[in-house]
Design an enzyme around this catalytic site. Sequence first.
Site, PDB file in Angstrom:
ATOM      1  N   HIS A  54      -9.895 -11.998 -14.912  1.00  0.00           N
ATOM      2  CA  HIS A  54      -9.564 -11.267 -13.683  1.00  0.00           C
ATOM      3  C   HIS A  54      -9.512  -9.777 -14.019  1.00  0.00           C
ATOM      4  CE1 HIS A  54      -7.460 -14.752 -11.329  1.00  0.00           C
ATOM      5  NE2 HIS A  54      -8.559 -15.154 -11.938  1.00  0.00           N
ATOM      6  N   GLU A  56      -7.305  -7.522 -13.574  1.00  0.00           N
ATOM      7  CA  GLU A  56      -6.054  -7.078 -14.199  1.00  0.00           C
ATOM      8  C   GLU A  56      -6.048  -7.395 -15.691  1.00  0.00           C
ATOM      9  OE1 GLU A  56      -4.739  -8.829 -10.111  1.00  0.00           O
ATOM     10  OE2 GLU A  56      -6.393  -9.084 -11.536  1.00  0.00           O
ATOM     11  N   CYS A  84      -2.453 -12.577  -8.804  1.00  0.00           N
ATOM     12  CA  CYS A  84      -2.135 -14.001  -8.774  1.00  0.00           C
ATOM     13  C   CYS A  84      -1.021 -14.275  -9.785  1.00  0.00           C
ATOM     14  CB  CYS A  84      -3.385 -14.820  -9.121  1.00  0.00           C
ATOM     15  SG  CYS A  84      -3.919 -14.628 -10.837  1.00  0.00           S
ATOM     16  N   CYS A  87      -1.997 -13.330 -13.440  1.00  0.00           N
ATOM     17  CA  CYS A  87      -2.010 -11.885 -13.668  1.00  0.00           C
ATOM     18  C   CYS A  87      -0.604 -11.288 -13.589  1.00  0.00           C
ATOM     19  CB  CYS A  87      -2.948 -11.208 -12.679  1.00  0.00           C
ATOM     20  SG  CYS A  87      -4.681 -11.638 -12.998  1.00  0.00           S
TER      21      CYS A  87
END
Length: 150
Positions: A54, A56, A84, A87
Amino acid sequence: MADYELLMRQALALALKAAATDEVPVGAIVINPDGLIVGVGNNLRETENDPTAHAEIVSLRQASLLRESWRLDNHTLVVTLEPCAMCAGAIAQSRIKTLVFGAWDEKAGAVGSVWDVLRDPRSPHQVEVISGVLEVECAAILQEFFKAKR
């Protein structure tokens, strides 16, 4: 104080980069205490066949490598979409001081929408959260991406 709108525009540029490679358009930037960008990332899950890639996580990894430490105390993470649970956990584990995000994620958001991992009083590390920065622009890029997929 950092210019969060300017930083979010830079994160949006990273999100567009992701969309151009058929990745979900999310971009993230890590800022050190001096206001310098030390990590950038966009979603790379499809490109790298990595469920943890992701935006992040990608930006946190880059910042940690540059700093030669996993501890990102007093750093700020700017991301176009509410993180999410994975993360949010990584943000807490890296000791990020401030999280700035744009659009809310009503399906999987873990910073207020579905869960609130970072502001849970039981959490050993508290993170300042600033939400809704360029929210309309951040949401629009995601809506356009998924509309084109349908």
